[in-house]
Motif scaffolding. Structure first.
Motif, PDB file in Angstrom:
ATOM      1  N   ASP A 100     -45.102 -56.117   9.787  1.00 38.19           N
ATOM      2  CA  ASP A 100     -45.527 -56.015   8.387  1.00 38.19           C
ATOM      3  C   ASP A 100     -46.555 -57.078   8.011  1.00 38.19           C
ATOM      4  N   SER A 101     -46.573 -58.170   8.770  1.00 36.52           N
ATOM      5  CA  SER A 101     -47.506 -59.263   8.442  1.00 36.52           C
ATOM      6  C   SER A 101     -48.849 -59.127   9.172  1.00 36.52           C
ATOM      7  N   ASP A 107     -49.490 -62.666  18.345  1.00 36.28           N
ATOM      8  CA  ASP A 107     -48.295 -61.962  17.862  1.00 36.28           C
ATOM      9  C   ASP A 107     -48.114 -60.597  18.517  1.00 36.28           C
ATOM     10  N   GLU A 164     -35.273 -56.620  13.641  1.00 37.62           N
ATOM     11  CA  GLU A 164     -35.534 -57.110  12.280  1.00 37.62           C
ATOM     12  C   GLU A 164     -36.668 -58.121  12.275  1.00 37.62           C
ATOM     13  N   GLU A 165     -36.648 -59.031  13.274  1.00 40.59           N
ATOM     14  CA  GLU A 165     -37.743 -60.014  13.398  1.00 40.59           C
ATOM     15  C   GLU A 165     -39.060 -59.304  13.703  1.00 40.59           C
ATOM     16  N   SER A 206     -36.383 -49.114  18.261  1.00 43.00           N
ATOM     17  CA  SER A 206     -35.665 -48.888  17.012  1.00 43.00           C
ATOM     18  C   SER A 206     -34.906 -47.551  17.063  1.00 43.00           C
ATOM     19  N   LYS A 223     -39.906 -56.238  12.867  1.00 45.23           N
ATOM     20  CA  LYS A 223     -40.400 -55.531  11.669  1.00 45.23           C
ATOM     21  C   LYS A 223     -41.140 -56.492  10.752  1.00 45.23           C
ATOM     22  N   THR A 224     -40.597 -57.694  10.586  1.00 41.41           N
ATOM     23  CA  THR A 224     -41.245 -58.713   9.749  1.00 41.41           C
ATOM     24  C   THR A 224     -42.619 -59.058  10.321  1.00 41.41           C
ATOM     25  N   THR A 225     -42.693 -59.222  11.640  1.00 47.28           N
ATOM     26  CA  THR A 225     -43.971 -59.538  12.299  1.00 47.28           C
ATOM     27  C   THR A 225     -44.964 -58.395  12.122  1.00 47.28           C
ATOM     28  N   LYS A 282     -31.176 -57.910  15.755  1.00 47.71           N
ATOM     29  CA  LYS A 282     -31.831 -59.144  15.290  1.00 47.71           C
ATOM     30  C   LYS A 282     -33.304 -59.155  15.719  1.00 47.71           C
TER      31      LYS A 282
END
Length: 387
Positions: A148-149, A113, A141-142, A165, A144-146, A138
């Protein structure tokens, strides 16, 4: 293998001034010392002479592809991003980077990742440069999700995400969001590694966004950051002094600077368009400074005192107080009958040296009062203390 070595040999003949570099790369490649080869490549691709034309594109396709998945995959992502910037056409660069992502995923490594996200952020940057804000958003946003995980993330990945950003928010003229993202980028970046030009531009953009960003009323953090020193000694030094005026709520100083640097200020359309907003903000900061400078037991302030310092009417002072209450900079009650405001709380701030000295003086005063009270108690109750 032979092809990679033949390429290095041809480059050594073409560019004898880089012969030592090509010899070193060939030696490490033949000995399969992938880690050492990665470090050598890092130094090599950073050379300005190598970054001319399409030299890095050729290096990647004729040499690095031969062993790319044997080296640290995040380093491969770093190389790929540097190479992508040499493409004349951004579309071609994006196609190249998408190919790198496919290769990274094909390795089926556990921590894939990180390098994939790093490469995707460069694609987002190209999309933004091409005017495709929607696609850039887009990808962010993807991303940020990655992020955070994931845990234990390399700083370069964080820096890449926050930089793209910040540039997206800059493009959209979202000042507060740019400010937050740019400061987070700096949190993951060695400021000394940045060029003077880059530092100056970023310092100016940060200053502008701090002045114009909604709900940014604390300039201490920015003024304490090493990046801001880049403004000193340049044509943009006026911005540094304006930040200081805002930080201390010094309205007279701000107005004086506006007069002296009128030409430079008028050259910034965003400052001209938001003149009223800036005046309101410095008045709020002036109010906070009035409150902060008073002892905690003396926070009942006549509206006339605020009006005198801010050069506002009593009616405008009441509006200023209501605005400050609504954005939770202060807590308290406005007594219109008495013409006073009772302040129970003021938002904590990052303090400058003069403000810290003022705080120290007030602490000294408080300690003096405590000592006096203690002596008074001791004098009045000798028997109790003796026992």
């Amino acid at each position: 293998m032979a092809g990679a070595l033949q390429y290095l040999e041809s480059q050594r003949n073409e560019r004898p001034e880089l012969a030592d570099w090509y010899n070193a790369l060939a030696d490490l490649y033949q000995r399969k010392l992938w880690h050492q080869l990665t470090l050598k490549l890092e130094q090599f691709v950073a050379l300005a002479v190598v970054q001319a034309g399409d030299a890095l594109i050729q290096l990647y396709h004729n040499f690095i592809t031969d062993f790319e998945t044997k080296i640290n995959l995040l380093k491969l992502a770093h190389f790929s991003v540097v190479v992508s910037r040499q493409y004349a056409e951004k579309e071609a660069a994006i196609i190249y980077l998408e190919g790198v992502i496919e290769k990274l995923r094909a390795t089926r490594e556990m921590r894939i990742d990180e390098p994939v996200l790093y490469v995707k952020m460069q694609i987002a940057a190209f999309k933004l440069e091409m005017g495709n804000q929607k696609e850039c958003k887009k990808l962010l946003e993807e991303g940020k999700t990655t992020l955070d995980s994931m845990t234990d993330i390399d700083p370069s990945v964080h820096a890449s995400f926050y930089w793209i950003s910040s540039q997206y928010h800059k493009c959209c003229q979202e000042f507060a969001e740019f400010y937050k993202s740019a400061l987070l980028y700096l949190a993951y970046t060695e400021v000394d590694s940045l060029s003077d030009t880059f530092k100056l531009d970023l310092a100016f953009d940060l200053s502008l966004s701090a002045l114009l960003g909604d709900n940014i009323y604390n300039f201490g953090e920015l003024l304490a950051h090493p990046i801001i020193k880049s403004l000193i000694g340049t044509k943009a030094e006026w911005m540094y002094h304006i930040l200081q005026a805002f930080n201390t709520g010094n309205l007279a100083r701000y107005q004086g600077l506006c007069s002296v640097h009128n030409t430079a200020l008028n050259a910034q359309p965003a400052l001209v368009a938001n003149e009223k907003k800036l005046l309101e903000k410095i008045n709020i900061l002036c109010l906070m400074e009035i409150i902060f400078s008073r002892p905690s037991e003396d926070r009942t302030i006549p509206l006339g005192v605020i009006a005198e310092r801010t050069k506002l009417s009593i009616e405008d002072v009441e509006y200023l107080l209501m605005k400050s209450l609504s954005v939770h900079l202060i807590e308290g009650i406005i007594d219109q009958v008495e013409g006073k405001v009772h302040v129970s709380w003021v938002q904590p701030r990052v303090l400058g040296i003069p403000q810290i000295k003022s705080l120290r003086d007030r602490l000294d005063g408080w300690l003096g009062k405590v000592r006096t009270a203690l002596l008074s108690v001791e004098a009045e109750t000798p028997d109790l203390i003796a026992s």
